[in-house]
Scaffold this active site. Structure first.
Site, short mmCIF file in Angstrom:
data_model
loop_
_atom_site.label_atom_id
_atom_site.label_comp_id
_atom_site.label_asym_id
_atom_site.label_seq_id
_atom_site.Cartn_x
_atom_site.Cartn_y
_atom_site.Cartn_z
N TYR A 1 0.83 -1.21 0.00
CA TYR A 1 0.00 0.00 0.00
C TYR A 1 0.86 1.25 0.00
CZ TYR A 1 -3.79 3.17 1.29
OH TYR A 1 -4.70 4.20 1.31
N LYS B 1 1.08 4.08 -2.99
CA LYS B 1 0.72 5.48 -2.80
C LYS B 1 1.91 6.41 -3.02
CE LYS B 1 -3.50 4.45 -2.16
NZ LYS B 1 -4.50 4.81 -3.18
N THR C 1 -14.31 6.76 5.49
CA THR C 1 -14.94 6.11 4.35
C THR C 1 -15.14 4.65 4.72
OG1 THR C 1 -12.83 5.46 3.40
CG2 THR C 1 -13.71 7.63 2.74
#
Length: 186
Positions: free
Chosen positions: A109, A113, A144
């Site tokens: 991840y 990014k 979210t």
């Protein structure tokens, strides 16, 4: 993150593309390192390459990266260059992404990014030549469904720690649209 599908979408757009907002991604609690690299890294590279060839003057794009990419240890200048400029279809074959530690979803991840920010910087030159601009933003934690998965997942303690230590001391919130009741005319 299907390259052929994305190419068809960009090539078949009606008229010139004026705005691109790329926010697709999966988190470490939602996917394997392999899927994270395919969606968050490769998918973003394809979006930038394909839409970058279809935008016209005045177009604008934003890529939603993550503060997590800035938390990754420093890479070598060569690794940064490879992540920024390797063609999308060759990106997943980079030695950096084959490393033994790539079994860690957090590393996948963070690399994805970080690469997104680096690719936007590199693509900004190409987009600029077409009279368009592209920017990346690296938000902190925003509430979210993805963030909720992280809070309740195996790394939830670390996520809560990041929230406590961030300057605002809390997560960002998405605005909830207010539903307006429409009364029929009588």
């Amino acid at each position: 993150s299907n390259s052929a599908s994305m190419r068809w979408t960009a090539a078949s757009a009606i008229g010139e593309i004026g705005t691109v907002i790329h926010a697709a991604g999966v988190s470490l609690s939602q996917a394997s390192p392999e899927t994270i690299l395919k969606v968050d890294l490769y998918g973003t590279a394809v979006v930038l390459e394909e839409f970058g060839g279809a935008v016209g003057p005045g177009a604008s794009a934003v890529v939603i990266a993550s503060q997590s990419g800035h938390r990754l240890h420093a890479l070598t200048a060569e690794q940064d260059k490879q992540l920024a400029t390797t063609p999308a279809d060759d990106l997943l074959t980079l030695p950096l992404l084959q490393a033994e530690g790539m079994a860690d979803p957090l590393l996948a991840y963070q690399l994805s990014k970080r690469a997104n920010v680096l690719r936007v910087m590199a693509e900004a030159i190409r987009w600029g030549k077409r009279g368009a601009r592209v920017n990346a933003i690296s938000p902190g934690i925003v509430m979210t469904p993805l963030a909720r998965d992280e809070l309740t997942g195996p790394r939830g303690d670390g996520y809560r720690r990041m929230l406590r230590l961030c300057p605002a001391g809390r997560a960002g919130n998405l605005p909830v649209p207010r539903l307006q009741r429409h009364e029929p005319d009588v």
